[in-house]
Design an enzyme around this catalytic site. Sequence first.
Site, short mmCIF file in Angstrom:
data_model
loop_
_atom_site.label_atom_id
_atom_site.label_comp_id
_atom_site.label_asym_id
_atom_site.label_seq_id
_atom_site.Cartn_x
_atom_site.Cartn_y
_atom_site.Cartn_z
N HIS A 29 -3.15 -8.25 0.09
CA HIS A 29 -2.41 -6.98 -0.37
C HIS A 29 -0.81 -7.41 -1.09
O HIS A 29 -0.79 -7.16 -2.04
CB HIS A 29 -2.12 -6.00 0.67
CG HIS A 29 -3.35 -4.81 0.68
ND1 HIS A 29 -3.96 -4.18 -0.16
CD2 HIS A 29 -4.07 -4.46 1.81
CE1 HIS A 29 -4.83 -3.40 0.40
NE2 HIS A 29 -4.93 -3.63 1.48
N GLN A 68 0.81 -1.13 -0.03
CA GLN A 68 -0.08 0.10 0.02
C GLN A 68 0.90 1.22 -0.04
O GLN A 68 0.47 2.54 -0.35
CB GLN A 68 -1.00 0.02 1.16
CG GLN A 68 -2.02 -0.99 1.34
CD GLN A 68 -2.74 -0.96 2.48
OE1 GLN A 68 -2.51 -1.47 3.31
NE2 GLN A 68 -3.93 -0.49 2.41
N HIS A 78 -6.48 -9.94 5.07
CA HIS A 78 -7.02 -8.92 4.27
C HIS A 78 -5.37 -8.34 3.99
O HIS A 78 -5.09 -8.12 2.68
CB HIS A 78 -7.74 -7.79 5.02
CG HIS A 78 -7.60 -6.39 4.42
ND1 HIS A 78 -8.78 -5.78 4.01
CD2 HIS A 78 -6.86 -5.39 4.13
CE1 HIS A 78 -8.62 -4.65 3.45
NE2 HIS A 78 -7.48 -4.42 3.43
N CYS A 92 -10.77 -0.41 3.37
CA CYS A 92 -9.47 -0.61 3.12
C CYS A 92 -8.67 0.96 3.03
O CYS A 92 -9.54 1.75 2.43
CB CYS A 92 -9.20 -1.22 1.98
SG CYS A 92 -7.45 -1.45 1.29
N LEU A 93 -7.62 1.20 3.37
CA LEU A 93 -7.05 2.57 3.31
C LEU A 93 -6.87 2.91 1.69
O LEU A 93 -6.56 4.04 1.49
CB LEU A 93 -5.74 2.83 4.11
CG LEU A 93 -5.67 2.53 5.71
CD1 LEU A 93 -4.82 2.74 6.38
CD2 LEU A 93 -6.57 3.56 5.99
O1 GNR Z 1 -8.19 0.16 8.45
C1 GNR Z 1 -8.56 -0.98 8.13
N1 GNR Z 1 -9.83 -1.43 8.73
C2 GNR Z 1 -10.05 -2.72 8.24
C3 GNR Z 1 -11.49 -3.10 8.50
C4 GNR Z 1 -11.97 -4.24 8.20
C5 GNR Z 1 -11.31 -5.14 7.62
C6 GNR Z 1 -10.12 -4.78 7.34
C7 GNR Z 1 -9.45 -3.63 7.78
S1 GNR Z 1 -7.72 -3.37 7.19
C8 GNR Z 1 -7.93 -1.53 6.82
C9 GNR Z 1 -6.52 -1.11 6.83
C10 GNR Z 1 -6.09 -1.36 5.36
O2 GNR Z 1 -6.40 -1.17 4.31
N2 GNR Z 1 -5.13 -2.58 5.37
O3 GNR Z 1 -4.58 -2.95 4.19
NI NI Z 2 -6.15 -2.63 2.73
#
Ligand code: GNR
Ligand code: NI
Length: 168
Positions: free
Chosen positions: A138, A51, A134, A92-93
């Site tokens: 990535h 990321q 998750h 996801c950010l």
């Molecule tokens: O901040 C994040 N919150 C989140 C909420 C539910 C499931 C997964 C996440 S990960 C995410 C940060 C992110 O994008 N990590 O790759």
């Molecule tokens: Ni993410």
Amino acid sequence: MAILKIIEFPHPNLRKVAAPVTSFDGKLERLVENMFETMYEANGIGLAATQVDIHKRLLVLDVSEEKDKPQVFVNPSTEIIEPDLSEYDEGCLSVPGFYEKISRPKKIRVGAQDCSGEKFTIDAEGILSVCIQHEIDHLDGKLFVDYLSSLKRNRIRDKLQKDQKNSS
Ligand code: GNR
Ligand code: NI
């Protein structure tokens, strides 16, 4: 320390498959520190190197309430120990502003290394399990939107592309 730039969907580099970490040195430690600073500043619970456009197999996370339990996983691997699926509202950010219910195996066993290369294994369930799966996605060039219909995914893509044009 430094805040790193988080790349956003549909940036093509989010599709790169990250390479194993082979050097456990000061450079790795500085990267990990900067990833934590970036994750906390963005109010995220996890961050994969992908990321921040670094294609190495490492991730950081902190799923604690008080944001005082940082965890690093270098070269992570997982094994499913409870294949029943559990649903969680994921964000996801790299896909800002969108949340969707995603089903993943409930319980996993994770093998990884720490910043000094020391190996460890943990079992994870709940939000920790969701977050690790998750983040490892990535590292394999995968995003949570890939689990959605192409209709939903393309709507999200178009909206984010529009936002990105307007902010640059
Ligand atoms: O901040 C994040 N919150 C989140 C909420 C539910 C499931 C997964 C996440 S990960 C995410 C940060 C992110 O994008 N990590 O790759
Ligand atoms: Ni993410």
